[in-house]
Structure formats: C-alpha cells, structure tokens
Design an enzyme around this catalytic site. Structure first.
Site, PDB file in Angstrom:
ATOM      1  N   SER A   1      16.379 -24.028 -51.015  1.00 17.42           N
ATOM      2  CA  SER A   1      15.339 -23.780 -52.012  1.00 17.42           C
ATOM      3  C   SER A   1      14.404 -22.691 -51.488  1.00 17.42           C
ATOM      4  O   SER A   1      14.772 -21.917 -50.602  1.00 17.42           O
ATOM      5  CB  SER A   1      14.576 -25.074 -52.320  1.00 17.42           C
ATOM      6  OG  SER A   1      13.749 -24.922 -53.461  1.00 17.42           O
ATOM      7  N   ASN A   2      13.190 -22.619 -52.042  1.00 19.69           N
ATOM      8  CA  ASN A   2      12.205 -21.621 -51.615  1.00 19.69           C
ATOM      9  C   ASN A   2      10.805 -22.162 -51.851  1.00 19.69           C
ATOM     10  O   ASN A   2      10.628 -23.310 -52.268  1.00 19.69           O
ATOM     11  CB  ASN A   2      12.436 -20.297 -52.355  1.00 19.69           C
ATOM     12  CG  ASN A   2      12.381 -20.471 -53.858  1.00 19.69           C
ATOM     13  OD1 ASN A   2      11.353 -20.844 -54.424  1.00 19.69           O
ATOM     14  ND2 ASN A   2      13.500 -20.212 -54.533  1.00 19.69           N
ATOM     15  N   HIS A   3       9.798 -21.330 -51.588  1.00 15.85           N
ATOM     16  CA  HIS A   3       8.408 -21.791 -51.595  1.00 15.85           C
ATOM     17  C   HIS A   3       7.725 -21.714 -52.958  1.00 15.85           C
ATOM     18  O   HIS A   3       6.516 -21.950 -53.044  1.00 15.85           O
ATOM     19  CB  HIS A   3       7.587 -20.981 -50.595  1.00 15.85           C
ATOM     20  CG  HIS A   3       7.973 -21.197 -49.170  1.00 15.85           C
ATOM     21  ND1 HIS A   3       7.842 -22.415 -48.537  1.00 15.85           N
ATOM     22  CD2 HIS A   3       8.512 -20.350 -48.246  1.00 15.85           C
ATOM     23  CE1 HIS A   3       8.255 -22.314 -47.286  1.00 15.85           C
ATOM     24  NE2 HIS A   3       8.677 -21.074 -47.093  1.00 15.85           N
TER      25      HIS A   3
END
Length: 216
Positions: free
Chosen positions: A28-30
């Site tokens: 995933s990512n931020h």
C-alpha cells in the site's frame, strides 16, 4: 452558488489501495484520502450527485455523497466502471502500481529469500482506462500526480500519457500525504497554474469551482 453543479454526476476516487500478500500483509502507500474526500464533499456542496470510490482510510464518510468502499486496484476499477456514466471523473486515489502475482490465503512464514523475490504484476491503470472509454468517457477527466521533483514537467507528461484533460499535481516530498494542507499545480491542455499551499478543503473548493466553470 449551491447549485453550480446541479444535475451533474461527479465520480471521485480517493485513498490508497491495499494489495494483499497474505491475510496479514499487503502492499500500500501513505495516502490518507483527505484530498479526495474533500473534493467529493465540495462537489456535493455545489449540488452535484457525487459517487466516491474509496480505498481503506480512517475518515468518516462525507455526508451527501454515495460512497463505495473497496480494497484493491481491481476492485476500484470495477466500482468506477460500474458507476459510469458520469459528467466528470476525478482520479485522486493513490492506486498501488503493483500487486503480488499470487496472494496466499494462509499467513506466509518469514522466508527472506521468498520475500526478496516476491513476484509482482502491474495493476490496471484506472485513470488511463477511463480516459480511453469511447461510449462512456466522462466529458472531463481529471487525474492527480504525486511527485517529489520536476513537478511541472512530470505532470504535463502524465496528462499526455494518460489521455486525461487535467492533471492536478502536488509535491509530496514533505508532509502532503497524510497532512491537512496541499499546494498544487493545475495542468490543462494549454496552461499550468500554481495554487499556493492551503488546507485541502480549500483546494477542493477551488477545484470544484473550476469544474463548474468548465462545465457551464
């Protein structure tokens, strides 16, 4: 002012996607989803019928908006295509570019060799896919670009590469992802325009107003 987008259907994506490795791990990512949620709310405030397709976030559902919660990039694309037709598509979500080639239904035991060579496959490009729709392409397709350098050049190249009408680019080398403020560059076919750092709600309101002007 409240009815500038009345009768319009605005389709927005927001947040990250999660691409499962096994039941407890994912890629995933931020992305917090704050900018996409704010844009959905701002368009609804101008009278639009808004559909928000959102990846996993910690945010409350915005009022007056139809929200579809998804996990993966493939889920998001299916939900977006299922929500068409729309007058405007705004691809704010930070979609994971890659996913594991296979996802295990059992927790994988730590094996450094296996994880260091985890096979990946490319996820569908949602923005490019919707921009290329022939029969159901929205009249205005807007993408977002998260960059850490050469923002102007990379944003214009992305607009051309994706086939969208506008790109809203932001420099995420600071605290933009997860933060409450944003400074963006709006890139259209003929021009680019820098917007000063402001709360994401104000950026959203300004973009909603520009969309209303473009559709008028």
């Amino acid at each position: 002012m409240a009815d500038l987008l009345a009768g319009r259907h605005i389709l927005v994506t927001a947040g990250p996607t999660r691409e499962p490795i096994d039941p407890v791990r994912y890629i995933s990512n931020h992305s917090s989803g704050k900018q996409g949620y704010a844009i959905a709310a701002a368009c609804a405030a101008l009278g639009a019928r808004v559909t928000l397709v959102a990846g996993p976030t910690a945010l409350d559902d915005p009022s007056g908006v139809t929200i579809i919660h998804v996990e993966t990039a493939r889920d998001m694309l299916a939900a977006v295509e299922g929500a068409l037709p729309a007058d405007v598509f705004i691809a704010v979500a930070a979609v994971a570019d890659w996913r594991p080639a296979e996802s295990s239904d059992r927790k994988l035991k730590l094996d450094k060799a296996a994880f260091s060579s985890l096979p990946l496959v490319e996820n569908p490009d949602i923005l490019k896919t919707i921009a290329a729709h022939h029969d159901s392409r929205p009249g205005l397709v807007i993408g977002f670009a998260a960059e850490t350098h050469d923002v102007d050049a990379l944003a214009r190249a992305k607009r051309d590469r994706k086939g969208c009408d506008w790109i809203v680019a932001n420099d995420v080398s600071g605290d933009v992802m997860g933060g409450s403020d944003n400074a963006v560059l709006l890139v259209t076919k003929d021009a680019s325009e820098h917007w000063a750092r402001a709360p994401k709600t104000e950026v959203a309101e300004k973009l909603a107003s520009r969309i209303a002007s473009a559709l008028a």
